[in-house]
Design an enzyme around this catalytic site. Structure first.
Site, mmCIF file in Angstrom:
data_model
loop_
_atom_site.group_PDB
_atom_site.id
_atom_site.type_symbol
_atom_site.label_atom_id
_atom_site.label_comp_id
_atom_site.label_asym_id
_atom_site.label_seq_id
_atom_site.Cartn_x
_atom_site.Cartn_y
_atom_site.Cartn_z
ATOM 1 N N ASP A 64 -3.527 27.316 13.366
ATOM 2 C CA ASP A 64 -3.632 26.415 14.507
ATOM 3 C C ASP A 64 -3.782 24.939 14.102
ATOM 4 O OD1 ASP A 64 -6.120 26.673 13.393
ATOM 5 O OD2 ASP A 64 -7.153 27.357 15.189
ATOM 6 N N HIS A 65 -4.160 24.680 12.864
ATOM 7 C CA HIS A 65 -4.408 23.291 12.461
ATOM 8 C C HIS A 65 -3.155 22.617 11.903
ATOM 9 C CE1 HIS A 65 -8.618 24.337 12.898
ATOM 10 N NE2 HIS A 65 -8.999 23.139 12.530
ATOM 11 N N ASP A 119 -14.871 27.526 10.280
ATOM 12 C CA ASP A 119 -14.638 26.353 11.103
ATOM 13 C C ASP A 119 -15.928 26.067 11.857
ATOM 14 O OD1 ASP A 119 -12.074 24.707 12.297
ATOM 15 O OD2 ASP A 119 -13.768 24.849 13.678
ATOM 16 N N ARG A 379 -14.861 15.457 18.789
ATOM 17 C CA ARG A 379 -15.246 14.512 17.740
ATOM 18 C C ARG A 379 -14.472 13.223 17.892
ATOM 19 N NH1 ARG A 379 -15.626 19.187 13.178
ATOM 20 N NH2 ARG A 379 -17.801 19.646 13.660
ATOM 21 N N SER A 533 -17.488 18.894 10.132
ATOM 22 C CA SER A 533 -16.698 20.100 9.907
ATOM 23 C C SER A 533 -17.274 20.989 8.816
ATOM 24 C CB SER A 533 -15.285 19.704 9.513
ATOM 25 O OG SER A 533 -15.225 19.478 8.118
ATOM 26 N N ARG A 535 -15.325 22.063 6.398
ATOM 27 C CA ARG A 535 -14.333 22.053 5.311
ATOM 28 C C ARG A 535 -15.027 22.007 3.951
ATOM 29 N NH1 ARG A 535 -12.201 16.335 7.503
ATOM 30 N NH2 ARG A 535 -12.186 17.687 9.310
#
Ligand code: MIC
Ligand code: SF4
Length: 640
Positions: A64-65, A119, A379, A533, A535
């Protein structure tokens, strides 16, 4: 003893420790999710554990990213993810099927179960009473391998909702109000549990808007009870059999309670560049708006797009304002394509994107220089949109649509009578874009294109360290500041040597070069370092460039865990030491390994003045062992 919902779920899943008694607890994970930007690393790490099949009840891999395919990189990653999923027993949600959190809520979330996702917005699942937590990819890989997931023993913050939402005010305004009151670090170490008579006026997708943005408060997770509204949603998704009720016992206690009177709320907006910079929309009304984006995992449900279309029906958006819509899931897109909502949006002048994260992560639709963009996202960190000097405002779909119509920041109450919408009692269910894993996994070849580079590894923790302070930052540094995203950098997520060159790029363009020349170093941060995030690239890239320690006044939960997972020692500084430290200073920690092993304070000497700093490590025994091993991957391999 009466229990709250959080403790009920934690107890059912507890593997190690006791909530509220031990500093850290380990829980069993029922479901996992990954998305493509963090998933490639998570699966490379899972592969390195050499386990033939996932051991969860259910694991999903979403794309989806990184959906803009401007070169081979993202497409390579998609193909790798699809083949890994087929091989290891994971369901694969194809690109186009939607944003992981929205699709997971619709099709897979189960009240009372646990979900771990690579996520930070995984807590969206709390909208239907699931304990859903965001983590780094490596933690998710360990959970897929059947290992427990560890969190600092959480405090439970009860958010009591009373009253009813007034016209034009919606779920986004509830969470913006909490951000206004509590700030981006107000819920670090806490699980937010919603209760009170106001809960009933919120449908599951509205609750999910609120739990989703609990991430912006720094919360470990957010939970709503599972009640009649939850049952209604799950039945509408054809999953009524998976529903079960879940409520706090009468007289259950909480560590803290805040009350929100829904009836007193107004339309709110977060101004640039932080989600807690919240003001009433009326206070900033009138400023010209260049772009409006409606979508993201926070606000792109059928309800949200229907409200927007109803407001726009028969009207045109302002000629100076661009309106971009990204539906949260294929289910939403399919339904609006049949019921007239999509037609109304197109007729009003909207630009329709695929069901994906899109502009939320700077994957296209960057606004013009110096412009104002009003978004229903979660965000608004500086530069995240892809335009460094754009001002991003976060608002409800109602406010966003009002801005698109007038071309300026507009309180939707100015538009007159509120619009009424009718939502169907059944959603259109079509899971054909979710692929089942292969029945013959041995025959599946995992396809690695040239974009997939091997995992970098780290040696066990050194006895001592002498290194330079490469960078000193202020408070609330985000992982977007540390490891920027956007359409240009995201395709490098599977290539650590290449992505590392972008570390801290937006705040210090020479950072990676300097780290290379100096052979690594130390980072000094303020409070809430690493918010945002999940990440793990914000830890993996520093590890790759030789960063050995991050000294900060406080850390965000996921980022601190990621630093430990990649063998970087997080050290807590007091305010005076933080003030004293400067970029370029040389620091020496002779007893690094011993301090981590003994979980004692760490003595650090500033070489030129001889000033002594006592850093706090605050490590659990497990975290100390992970650091000694040189990270979680080494530790997991040693301990199987
Ligand atoms: C985000 O919203 O910042 C992301 C992109 O979804 C991240 C994950 C990532 O960086 O891949 C998150 O929220 O964890
Ligand atoms: Fe995607 Fe944005 Fe949600 Fe992150 S916050 S998962 S980028 S939609």
């Amino acid at each position: 003893m009466p229990k709250n919902i959080t403790h009920k779920i934690l107890e059912k899943h507890l593997v190690e420790g006791r909530p509220g008694e031990t500093p850290e607890i380990g829980i069993r994970i029922d479901q996992t999710l990954t998305q493509d930007a963090t998933g490639t690393m998570a699966y490379l790490q899972f592969e390195a554990m050499e386990i033939p099949r996932v051991r969860t009840k259910l694991s999903l891999s979403y794309v989806d990213h990184n959906t803009l395919q401007t070169g081979f990189e993202n497409a390579d990653d998609h193909r790798f993810l699809q083949s890994v999923a087929a091989r290891y027993g994971i369901r694969f949600s194809r690109p186009g099927n939607g944003i992981c959190h929205q699709v997971h809520l619709e099709r897979f979330g189960v009240p009372g179960d646990t979900l771990l996702g690579s996520d930070s917005h995984t807590p969206t699942g709390g909208g239907l009473g699931m304990l859903a937590i965001g983590a780094g990819g490596l933690d998710v890989a360990v959970a897929m391998a059947g290992g427990p997931f560890f969190i600092p023993s959480p405090k439970v913050l009860n958010v009591r909702l009373v009253g009813q939402l007034p016209p034009w005010v919606s779920a986004k305004d509830v969470i913006l109000e909490l951000l206004r009151r509590l700030s981006v670090k107000g819920a670090v170490g806490k699980i937010l549990e919603y209760s009170g008579p106001g809960v009933d006026c919120l449908s599951v997708p509205e609750r999910a808007t609120i739990t989703n943005m609990g991430a912006e408060l720094g919360a470990t997770s957010s939970l709503f009870p599972s009640d009649g509204r939850t049952r209604e949603f799950m039945e509408a998704q054809g999953r009524g059999d998976q529903w079960m009720p879940l409520a706090a016992d009468e007289g259950a206690s909480y560590d803290q309670t805040v009350e929100v009177d829904l009836s007193a709320l107004k339309p709110l907006m977060a101004q640039p560049h932080s989600p807690d910079n919240v003001v009433p929309v009326a206070d900033v009304a009138g400023a010209p708006v260049d772009q409006v984006c409606i979508g993201s995992c926070t606000n792109s449900s059928l309800r949200d797009l229907t409200i927007v279309a109803t407001m726009l029906e028969g009207r045109r958006i302002h000629p100076k304002t661009s309106l971009v819509i990204s539906p949260g899931s294929r289910q939403v897109l399919q339904m609006i394509s049949r019921n007239g909502v999509l037609a109304a949006l197109i007729a009003a002048g909207a630009r329709i994107l695929e069901s994906a994260c899109g502009p939320c992560i700077g994957m296209g639709q960057s606004p013009p220089s110096g412009s104002v963009s009003v978004r229903t996202f979660n965000r608004n960190f500086k530069g995240r949109s892809g335009t460094a000097d754009a001002g991003i405002y976060l608002a409800s779909p109602e406010t966003a649509a009002a801005c698109a119509l007038t071309g300026k920041i507009t309180d939707p109450r100015e538009l007159g009578d509120p619009v009424e919408i009718d939502l169907p009692d059944r959603f259109e269910v079509d899971d054909s874009m979710i692929l089942a894993p292969s029945a013959e996994p041995e025959g599946v070849e995992v396809i690695r294109g040239p974009n997939i580079k091997p995992l970098p590894r780290k040696e066990p923790l050194a006895r001592s360290v002498i290194a330079e302070v490469l960078l000193k930052t202020g408070d609330n540094i985000t992982t977007d500041d540390i490891m920027p995203a956007g359409a240009k950098i995201l395709p490098l997520r599977s290539n650590i040597p290449a992505i590392s060159q972008h570390l801290f790029e937006q705040i210090d363009p020479d950072f990676a070069g300097r780290a290379g020349r100096k052979g690594g170093g130390i980072i000094v941060g303020g409070t809430n370092y690493g918010q945002g995030s999940s990440r793990e690239h914000a830890a993996l890239a520093p590890m790759y460039l030789g960063v050995s320690m991050v000294l900060a006044r406080s850390f965000a939960r996921i980022h601190r865990a990621n630093l430990i997972n990649f063998g970087i020692v997080p050290v807590l500084l007091n305010d005076a030491d933080y003030e004293m430290l400067e970029r370029g200073m040389k620091l020496r920690a002779d007893g690094l390994r011993d301090a981590v092993e003994g979980r004692t304070a760490l003595e650090i000497i500033e070489e030129s003045s001889g000033t002594r700093i006592l850093g706090k490590l605050d490590l659990s025994e497990r975290q100390s062992r992970i650091l000694l091993a040189g990270g979680l991957l080494n530790y997991t391999r040693e301990s199987v």
